[in-house]
Motif scaffolding. Structure first.
Motif, PDB file in Angstrom:
ATOM      1  N   SER A  15       1.439  -9.781  -7.865  1.00 25.97           N
ATOM      2  CA  SER A  15       1.012  -8.438  -7.452  1.00 25.97           C
ATOM      3  C   SER A  15       1.561  -8.098  -6.067  1.00 25.97           C
ATOM      4  O   SER A  15       1.886  -6.939  -5.793  1.00 25.97           O
ATOM      5  CB  SER A  15      -0.507  -8.301  -7.492  1.00 25.97           C
ATOM      6  OG  SER A  15      -1.117  -9.182  -6.580  1.00 25.97           O
ATOM      7  N   LEU A  16       1.685  -9.099  -5.210  1.00 26.09           N
ATOM      8  CA  LEU A  16       2.271  -8.873  -3.894  1.00 26.09           C
ATOM      9  C   LEU A  16       3.757  -8.511  -4.022  1.00 26.09           C
ATOM     10  O   LEU A  16       4.249  -7.627  -3.330  1.00 26.09           O
ATOM     11  CB  LEU A  16       2.104 -10.110  -2.999  1.00 26.09           C
ATOM     12  CG  LEU A  16       2.701 -10.019  -1.602  1.00 26.09           C
ATOM     13  CD1 LEU A  16       2.129  -8.843  -0.820  1.00 26.09           C
ATOM     14  CD2 LEU A  16       2.475 -11.312  -0.849  1.00 26.09           C
ATOM     15  N   LEU A  17       4.459  -9.155  -4.936  1.00 25.18           N
ATOM     16  CA  LEU A  17       5.870  -8.841  -5.154  1.00 25.18           C
ATOM     17  C   LEU A  17       6.046  -7.408  -5.645  1.00 25.18           C
ATOM     18  O   LEU A  17       6.940  -6.689  -5.184  1.00 25.18           O
ATOM     19  CB  LEU A  17       6.491  -9.831  -6.144  1.00 25.18           C
ATOM     20  CG  LEU A  17       6.548 -11.277  -5.678  1.00 25.18           C
ATOM     21  CD1 LEU A  17       7.031 -12.170  -6.809  1.00 25.18           C
ATOM     22  CD2 LEU A  17       7.426 -11.425  -4.458  1.00 25.18           C
ATOM     23  N   GLY A  36       7.369  -1.628  -4.551  1.00 22.98           N
ATOM     24  CA  GLY A  36       6.939  -0.240  -4.453  1.00 22.98           C
ATOM     25  C   GLY A  36       7.132   0.321  -3.050  1.00 22.98           C
ATOM     26  O   GLY A  36       7.586   1.459  -2.881  1.00 22.98           O
ATOM     27  N   ILE A  37       6.801  -0.476  -2.056  1.00 21.52           N
ATOM     28  CA  ILE A  37       6.960  -0.047  -0.659  1.00 21.52           C
ATOM     29  C   ILE A  37       8.439   0.180  -0.355  1.00 21.52           C
ATOM     30  O   ILE A  37       8.807   1.176   0.277  1.00 21.52           O
ATOM     31  CB  ILE A  37       6.339  -1.084   0.303  1.00 21.52           C
ATOM     32  CG1 ILE A  37       4.816  -1.056   0.190  1.00 21.52           C
ATOM     33  CG2 ILE A  37       6.796  -0.841   1.744  1.00 21.52           C
ATOM     34  CD1 ILE A  37       4.118  -2.226   0.872  1.00 21.52           C
ATOM     35  N   GLY A  39       2.813   0.210  -6.650  1.00 21.86           N
ATOM     36  CA  GLY A  39       2.877  -1.128  -7.216  1.00 21.86           C
ATOM     37  C   GLY A  39       1.823  -1.355  -8.281  1.00 21.86           C
ATOM     38  O   GLY A  39       1.322  -2.465  -8.450  1.00 21.86           O
ATOM     39  N   THR A  40       1.501  -0.300  -9.010  1.00 25.24           N
ATOM     40  CA  THR A  40       0.519  -0.407 -10.086  1.00 25.24           C
ATOM     41  C   THR A  40       1.020  -1.400 -11.132  1.00 25.24           C
ATOM     42  O   THR A  40       2.142  -1.295 -11.619  1.00 25.24           O
ATOM     43  CB  THR A  40       0.282   0.970 -10.729  1.00 25.24           C
ATOM     44  OG1 THR A  40      -0.120   1.887  -9.708  1.00 25.24           O
ATOM     45  CG2 THR A  40      -0.779   0.903 -11.813  1.00 25.24           C
ATOM     46  N   VAL A  62      15.974 -12.492  -4.514  1.00 22.75           N
ATOM     47  CA  VAL A  62      16.106 -13.312  -3.311  1.00 22.75           C
ATOM     48  C   VAL A  62      14.848 -14.157  -3.172  1.00 22.75           C
ATOM     49  O   VAL A  62      13.800 -13.813  -3.722  1.00 22.75           O
ATOM     50  CB  VAL A  62      16.313 -12.446  -2.043  1.00 22.75           C
ATOM     51  CG1 VAL A  62      17.611 -11.654  -2.122  1.00 22.75           C
ATOM     52  CG2 VAL A  62      15.150 -11.511  -1.820  1.00 22.75           C
ATOM     53  N   PRO A  63      14.937 -15.262  -2.435  1.00 22.86           N
ATOM     54  CA  PRO A  63      13.723 -16.064  -2.237  1.00 22.86           C
ATOM     55  C   PRO A  63      12.626 -15.240  -1.562  1.00 22.86           C
ATOM     56  O   PRO A  63      12.900 -14.438  -0.668  1.00 22.86           O
ATOM     57  CB  PRO A  63      14.192 -17.195  -1.321  1.00 22.86           C
ATOM     58  CG  PRO A  63      15.665 -17.285  -1.535  1.00 22.86           C
ATOM     59  CD  PRO A  63      16.112 -15.869  -1.817  1.00 22.86           C
ATOM     60  N   ALA A  64      11.420 -15.435  -2.012  1.00 24.19           N
ATOM     61  CA  ALA A  64      10.275 -14.701  -1.459  1.00 24.19           C
ATOM     62  C   ALA A  64       9.953 -15.226  -0.062  1.00 24.19           C
ATOM     63  O   ALA A  64      10.127 -16.407   0.227  1.00 24.19           O
ATOM     64  CB  ALA A  64       9.062 -14.860  -2.363  1.00 24.19           C
ATOM     65  N   THR A  65       9.486 -14.312   0.772  1.00 21.55           N
ATOM     66  CA  THR A  65       9.024 -14.703   2.102  1.00 21.55           C
ATOM     67  C   THR A  65       7.515 -14.806   2.079  1.00 21.55           C
ATOM     68  O   THR A  65       6.850 -14.222   1.216  1.00 21.55           O
ATOM     69  CB  THR A  65       9.459 -13.673   3.162  1.00 21.55           C
ATOM     70  OG1 THR A  65       8.925 -12.394   2.808  1.00 21.55           O
ATOM     71  CG2 THR A  65      10.964 -13.582   3.251  1.00 21.55           C
TER      72      THR A  65
END
Length: 83
Positions: A4-6, A11-12, A45-46, A68-71
């Protein structure tokens, strides 16, 4: 990393790209062949929004998705997950 964060981050980023291009949500919706409400859902980001909607928005913005790798999440992002 939480999916959900991804989706929220995507969305942002799409919202920022739209604003940088000087487009309203309604204008982007028309370019993407979506409703304004669907564009709002993409930018929020629904989780129920399908990948085709993201693909249409990306195409309308002349962008593509890169893997890309997530931060690590920021403290603000972590706080948003618990709201």
């Amino acid at each position: 990393m939480d999916y959900s964060l991804l989706i929220t981050r995507l969305g942002i980023q799409l919202r920022e790209k739209r604003i940088n291009r000087g487009l309203t949500q309604a204008q982007l919706a028309e370019l993407a062949g979506l409703t304004r409400y669907k564009v709002i859902a993409v930018e929020k980001g629904t989780l129920s929004v399908g990948m085709i909607a993201y693909a249409r928005v990306l195409a309308a913005l002349d962008c593509e998705l890169s893997v890309v790798p997530a931060t690590m999440p920021t403290l603000e992002e972590l706080g948003d997950l618990f709201e």
